[in-house]
Write a protein that holds these residues in place. Structure first.
Motif, short mmCIF file in Angstrom:
data_model
loop_
_atom_site.label_atom_id
_atom_site.label_comp_id
_atom_site.label_asym_id
_atom_site.label_seq_id
_atom_site.Cartn_x
_atom_site.Cartn_y
_atom_site.Cartn_z
N GLU A 186 -8.17 103.85 30.04
CA GLU A 186 -8.23 103.57 28.60
C GLU A 186 -7.32 104.50 27.81
OE1 GLU A 186 -12.19 103.58 27.17
OE2 GLU A 186 -12.88 101.95 28.48
N MET A 189 -3.74 103.35 27.94
CA MET A 189 -3.46 102.24 27.03
C MET A 189 -3.42 102.69 25.57
SD MET A 189 -5.69 99.10 28.65
CE MET A 189 -5.24 98.35 30.21
N THR A 192 -0.17 104.54 24.99
CA THR A 192 0.97 103.61 24.99
C THR A 192 1.03 102.83 23.68
OG1 THR A 192 0.77 103.38 27.40
CG2 THR A 192 2.05 101.71 26.22
N HIS A 193 -0.11 102.38 23.21
CA HIS A 193 -0.15 101.63 21.96
C HIS A 193 0.39 102.47 20.79
CE1 HIS A 193 -1.88 98.48 19.26
NE2 HIS A 193 -1.91 99.50 18.41
N VAL A 241 1.92 96.41 25.19
CA VAL A 241 1.07 97.19 26.08
C VAL A 241 0.60 96.35 27.25
CG1 VAL A 241 -1.11 98.47 26.25
CG2 VAL A 241 0.34 98.75 24.24
N LEU A 242 0.26 95.09 27.02
CA LEU A 242 -0.32 94.22 28.05
C LEU A 242 0.72 93.37 28.76
CD1 LEU A 242 -3.49 93.09 26.12
CD2 LEU A 242 -3.31 94.89 27.85
N THR A 245 0.54 92.52 32.81
CA THR A 245 -0.74 93.06 33.29
C THR A 245 -1.66 91.91 33.70
OG1 THR A 245 -1.61 93.10 31.03
CG2 THR A 245 -0.59 95.12 31.86
N TYR A 253 -8.65 96.52 27.80
CA TYR A 253 -8.04 96.72 26.48
C TYR A 253 -8.92 96.11 25.39
CZ TYR A 253 -4.25 97.02 23.04
OH TYR A 253 -3.49 97.33 21.95
#
Length: 422
Positions: A186, A189, A192-193, A241-242, A245, A253
């Motif tokens: 988590e 993510m 990264t966001h 981000v995704l 994936t 997410y």
């Protein structure tokens, strides 16, 4: 300043239908085009809203705004018989000036509120924030920065004053995390966001959106546009981000943004900040887009065409001032009215045309048998054959005489006939 205000109103009026059309077509655009290109489109609209430029020579629709002003004839000093028209209430403020003052007041209040709220928010963060004690956070942050090719140093602070991770600051950005108890997946993510926001300069774009809202604070459609632009900004970060994936990563997410929405229902943070959180009303569409596997178009041609239409929208309508709506006397009425030299208006000397008419009158009219000559008094028109009114000649007034040439010619012909018969 008044001209700039007119251009601003015309721009806001002409671009509002386009924004409403784009908002109405939002579901269609969401299905066909990526969130990033929709976000760029909103930025183009915001930039156009900040450029109230008018091309007056090519305006197809013009809206004149009458300036209310009472005017009348005021006595003036003698000036060679010239009439002086002085507007009444010239020193007072017009309606347009009052609206301009109210408009500038609204901008000042809006900007003061946003800037002061940000200053207080940042001060509390720096006061109650601390450096992270877990080395995993610094390691993951360095890893994400290397992957995104970000070389600038971004300090990390842990603060309970925020309920969602965010980057705060325009010139000196700081990454704020509410706690350290995030699982590594988590946390990766989340970092990264936020770093994607920093890499794409979304804080600067939010500054443009805020400026457009401040300049057009009176237009509710602009506020709706800015809210939709913030949603598309977050969706575009989600897509990045995704990207590539699996379903498990998307579920993880979605759990992050769901937990953040439960803790905090604010639609957006203060200015000069970006965050991963979302309002509860926006959660449904955001999660639906996360699991949407349809291939989206970049839509360069379509969105470029819309952007050009938006940039040209300021030429659709123009607003300018018109002549005051007052009952001014006609020029002919002013010329035919008697002039009083005692009040400083007019001249006691007759014009050459008047002298010529008087000479013809004395030569052509025998004593007691003059032709019917009409006098113009108080701008009233007399018909042929009406006897002239006798007025005392005190040397302080001048009159303009209207001669009926047909009657004068008949009188001269009668006189010639009488002489020939004698």
């Amino acid at each position: 300043m008044i001209s700039w205000f007119y251009n601003l109103l015309a721009l806001s009026l002409s671009i509002t239908p386009i924004i409403l059309l784009l908002l109405w077509l939002g579901p269609v655009l969401n299905k066909r085009y990526s969130a990033r290109w929709r976000y760029i489109l909103w930025i183009a609209v915001s930039i156009r809203l900040l450029l109230p430029v008018s091309l007056a020579n090519y305006i197809p629709v013009s809206i004149p705004v009458p300036v209310p002003m009472a005017s009348g004839l005021a006595p003036a000093a003698a000036n060679g018989g010239q009439l002086s028209i002085n507007p009444v209430g010239e020193t007072g403020m017009s309606m347009v000036q009052i609206l301009l003052v109210l408009y500038l007041t609204g901008i000042s209040v809006y900007l003061a509120y946003e800037i002061l709220a940000y200053i207080v928010f940042r001060r509390n963060l720096l006061r109650w924030g601390r450096k992270p004690t877990d080395a995993v956070i610094e390691a993951l942050l360095k890893e994400r920065k290397t992957e995104l090719n970000i070389k600038r140093d971004i300090p990390v602070r842990i603060s309970k004053k925020v309920l969602s991770p965010m980057i705060v600051g325009l010139a000196r950005p700081i990454l704020i995390i509410p706690a350290e108890s995030y699982p590594p997946a988590e946390l990766r993510m989340i970092l990264t966001h936020e770093l994607v926001h920093f890499k794409r300069h979304d804080i600067w774009f939010k500054l443009i959106l805020m400026a457009a809202t401040a300049v057009h604070w009176f237009n509710p459609v602009v506020h709706l546009m800015v809210r939709e632009a913030n949603k598309d900004m977050e969706k575009s970060c989600d897509d990045y981000v995704l990207k590539n994936t699996d379903a498990e990563a998307k579920k993880c997410y979605c759990n992050i943004i769901l937990n953040l929405a439960i803790q905090n229902n604010r639609t957006e943070g203060p200015i000069f900040s970006t965050g991963i959180s979302s309002s509860r009303d926006h959660l449904e569409s955001r999660i639906r887009d996360i699991f949407d596997t349809t291939k989206k178009r970049r839509g360069i041609v379509a969105l470029t065409s819309i952007a050009i239409l938006v940039l040209m929208s300021g030429t659709m309508v123009t607003i300018s001032s018109a002549e005051p709506l007052t009952n001014r006397p006609l020029q002919s009425e002013l010329a035919l009215s008697p002039v009083d030299t005692q009040n400083g208006i007019g001249n006691d000397e007759s014009s050459p045309q008047e002298k010529g008419i008087a000479k013809l009158d004395s030569e052509a009219s025998p004593e007691g048998a003059g032709p019917d000559i009409s006098k113009a008094e108080n701008s009233e028109e007399y018909t042929a054959g009406q006897p002239a009114e006798e007025q005392p000649s005190d040397g302080n007034s001048a009159e303009i005489v209207i001669v009926d040439l047909n009657q004068l010619e008949d009188a001269l012909a009668d006189e010639s006939t009488d002489k020939s018969e004698r």
